[in-house]
Design a protein around this motif. Structure first.
Motif, short mmCIF file in Angstrom:
data_model
loop_
_atom_site.label_atom_id
_atom_site.label_comp_id
_atom_site.label_asym_id
_atom_site.label_seq_id
_atom_site.Cartn_x
_atom_site.Cartn_y
_atom_site.Cartn_z
N ASN A 118 0.80 -1.22 0.00
CA ASN A 118 0.00 0.00 0.00
C ASN A 118 0.84 1.28 0.00
O ASN A 118 0.60 2.19 -0.81
CB ASN A 118 -0.94 -0.03 1.21
N LEU A 119 1.81 1.37 0.88
CA LEU A 119 2.54 2.63 1.06
C LEU A 119 3.86 2.69 0.29
O LEU A 119 4.34 3.79 0.01
CB LEU A 119 2.81 2.87 2.55
N VAL A 120 4.42 1.54 -0.05
CA VAL A 120 5.66 1.54 -0.84
C VAL A 120 5.35 1.36 -2.32
O VAL A 120 5.82 2.13 -3.16
CB VAL A 120 6.62 0.45 -0.35
N ASP A 121 4.52 0.35 -2.64
CA ASP A 121 4.16 0.10 -4.03
C ASP A 121 3.00 0.97 -4.51
O ASP A 121 2.68 1.00 -5.69
CB ASP A 121 3.80 -1.37 -4.23
N HIS A 122 2.35 1.66 -3.56
CA HIS A 122 1.24 2.58 -3.86
C HIS A 122 0.09 1.87 -4.58
O HIS A 122 -0.49 2.40 -5.54
CB HIS A 122 1.73 3.77 -4.68
N LEU A 123 -0.24 0.67 -4.09
CA LEU A 123 -1.36 -0.08 -4.65
C LEU A 123 -2.55 0.01 -3.72
O LEU A 123 -2.43 -0.29 -2.52
CB LEU A 123 -0.97 -1.55 -4.83
N PRO A 124 -3.71 0.40 -4.21
CA PRO A 124 -4.92 0.32 -3.39
C PRO A 124 -5.18 -1.13 -2.97
O PRO A 124 -5.00 -2.06 -3.76
CB PRO A 124 -6.03 0.82 -4.32
N LEU A 125 -5.57 -1.32 -1.71
CA LEU A 125 -5.89 -2.64 -1.18
C LEU A 125 -7.36 -2.70 -0.84
O LEU A 125 -7.91 -1.77 -0.24
CB LEU A 125 -5.07 -2.94 0.07
N LEU A 126 -8.01 -3.81 -1.19
CA LEU A 126 -9.40 -4.05 -0.83
C LEU A 126 -9.47 -5.39 -0.13
O LEU A 126 -9.21 -6.43 -0.74
CB LEU A 126 -10.29 -4.05 -2.07
N ALA A 127 -9.77 -5.38 1.17
CA ALA A 127 -9.71 -6.61 1.96
C ALA A 127 -10.92 -6.72 2.87
O ALA A 127 -11.55 -5.72 3.23
CB ALA A 127 -8.42 -6.63 2.78
N ILE A 128 -11.24 -7.95 3.23
CA ILE A 128 -12.34 -8.23 4.16
C ILE A 128 -11.87 -9.23 5.21
O ILE A 128 -10.88 -9.93 5.03
CB ILE A 128 -13.57 -8.82 3.43
N SER A 129 -12.58 -9.30 6.31
CA SER A 129 -12.31 -10.31 7.33
C SER A 129 -12.97 -11.62 6.94
O SER A 129 -14.06 -11.64 6.38
CB SER A 129 -12.81 -9.85 8.70
N GLY A 130 -12.27 -12.73 7.23
CA GLY A 130 -12.82 -14.06 6.98
C GLY A 130 -13.21 -14.73 8.27
O GLY A 130 -13.16 -14.13 9.35
N ASN A 131 -13.57 -16.00 8.20
CA ASN A 131 -14.02 -16.70 9.41
C ASN A 131 -12.87 -16.99 10.37
O ASN A 131 -13.09 -17.24 11.56
CB ASN A 131 -14.74 -18.00 9.04
N HIS A 132 -11.63 -16.96 9.90
CA HIS A 132 -10.50 -17.16 10.80
C HIS A 132 -10.08 -15.87 11.49
O HIS A 132 -9.38 -15.91 12.50
CB HIS A 132 -9.29 -17.73 10.03
N ASP A 133 -10.44 -14.73 10.91
CA ASP A 133 -10.04 -13.44 11.47
C ASP A 133 -10.97 -13.01 12.60
O ASP A 133 -12.15 -13.38 12.63
CB ASP A 133 -10.08 -12.35 10.38
#
Length: 372
Positions: free
Chosen positions: A71-86
């Motif tokens: 995100n901060l070095v490669d400057h890529l937007p991240l889209l993430a969600i929590s799963g059942n293990h999180d």
């Protein structure tokens, strides 16, 4: 736009006690390299970033560094969600200010109805959910199972569809038509039904799924599992791991394989042959060993680990187990003296002398006399 679809990182997972953090770091670097090489506009992580709800400090440190790098070095937007293990609560800490740096991490049902727009695509980030949470959100106790829940969720999401955009759902569940294929997958069972019907997901141009670790668990052009990026159990030994590169216009999904730092091998044979053939296999890889020997081999696991240090499971063939069972049943019919002579021969590698037989016979006679 073009994005990378991955899921089920399970950072901090162990394979039968063996630490996998270094291997996970290796596969992360491959994912990062693919994202940069393919010039993606975003990276999607469809749940189970961690392996457990309370991850170790080392796992937290490693995942933080990886997300920071993307995100901060490669400057890529991240889209993430929590799963059942999180743990949704723990994982979601800081999500509000993460978004200021184009890191969109969603751990709540409420936020799933507010899409994230990147270029020509709207992303709806749906974390792992329970049926009661959906009932509470809509105030509707008629929602009885996962299909009822998803039908209402999708219907609500469609209200926010922009007609000039493509629409992608990021979710973490078991979809109808897919097969549970790995011991490392935790099943989702809610409301008596465990699968979301793929027809319910038809309004989306693409559905980026997490939860099942095999990308071949579901065959649908626009509804796909990325699978886990590395093998987490023996049942996954023959699976190819990788990521999807998805283009929204014109639509295209390209599979990019990932190379394991240390593979899982399933090997079968007699003890002596496995020892003799050990030089053919990478010493630091993981092994599931199936022994064909019928006889008992003392301390066999440790002896094998001198040649295959990372044995994650050891078992005998069905035939060997059956012979061992027959042998055990036969032993139950033997006299104490027969058992003793067999034990001596297996332990010492020689038969008892006549004098030893006499001593043993006298001792057993004396014991039997005392018992009477």
């Amino acid at each position: 736009m073009r994005f990378l679809h991955t899921a089920d990182w399970h950072v901090g997972k162990k394979l039968n006690g063996f630490d996998l953090l270094d291997d996970q770091q290796n596969v992360f670097k491959q994912i990062e390299s693919i994202a940069r090489e393919k010039k993606v506009a975003a990276v999607v992580i469809a749940g189970d970033l961690y392996d457990r709800s309370v991850p170790s400090e080392a796992a937290v440190h490693q995942l933080n560094q990886e997300l920071y790098q993307l995100n901060l070095v490669d400057h890529l937007p991240l889209l993430a969600i929590s799963g059942n293990h999180d743990s949704a609560t723990r994982l979601g800490t800081g999500a509000d200010w993460f978004a200021r740096e184009s890191f969109y991490l969603n751990t709540t049902l409420e936020a799933a109805f507010h899409p994230v727009t990147i270029a020509d695509t709207e992303f709806f980030l749906l974390p792992f959910f329970g049926i009661q949470a959906v009932r509470n959100y809509f105030g509707d106790d008629r929602i009885r199972n996962v299909n009822d829940a998803m039908a209402r969720i999708v219907q609500e999401m469609q209200k926010s569809f922009s007609p000039d955009k493509h629409h992608v759902l990021v979710a973490h569940f078991f979809a109808a038509g897919s097969e549970r294929t790995a011991d490392s997958e935790t099943l989702i069972e809610v409301g008596g039904l465990s699968a979301v019907a793929t027809a319910t997901l038809a309004p989306f141009d693409y559905v980026a799924l997490g939860h099942l670790h095999n990308r071949d668990a579901l065959h649908d052009d626009r509804i796909r599992y990325s699978g886990s990026p590395m093998k987490f159990s023996v049942s996954e030994a023959n699976q190819e791991k990788g990521v999807w590169i998805v283009d929204t216009a014109p639509f295209k999904a390209e599979w990019i394989p990932l190379k394991p730092a240390h593979d899982i091998h399933k090997i079968k044979g007699a003890f002596a042959d496995l020892i003799a053939d050990s030089s053919q296999y990478p010493r630091d890889d993981f092994y599931d060993v199936e022994l064909t020997n019928h006889e008992r081999i003392p301390d066999v696991l440790n002896k094998l680990r001198e040649h295959y240090p990372k044995i994650v499971s050891l078992h005998r063939t069905h035939e060997a187990r059956q012979i061992a069972l027959d042998h055990t049943q036969a032993r139950r019919k033997q006299s104490p003296m027969e058992l003793l002579t067999d034990f001596y021969q297996q332990t010492m590698g020689d038969d008892m002398t006549d004098q030893q037989v006499k001593w043993a016979t006298d001792a057993l006679t004396a014991i039997n006399g005392e018992e009477k």
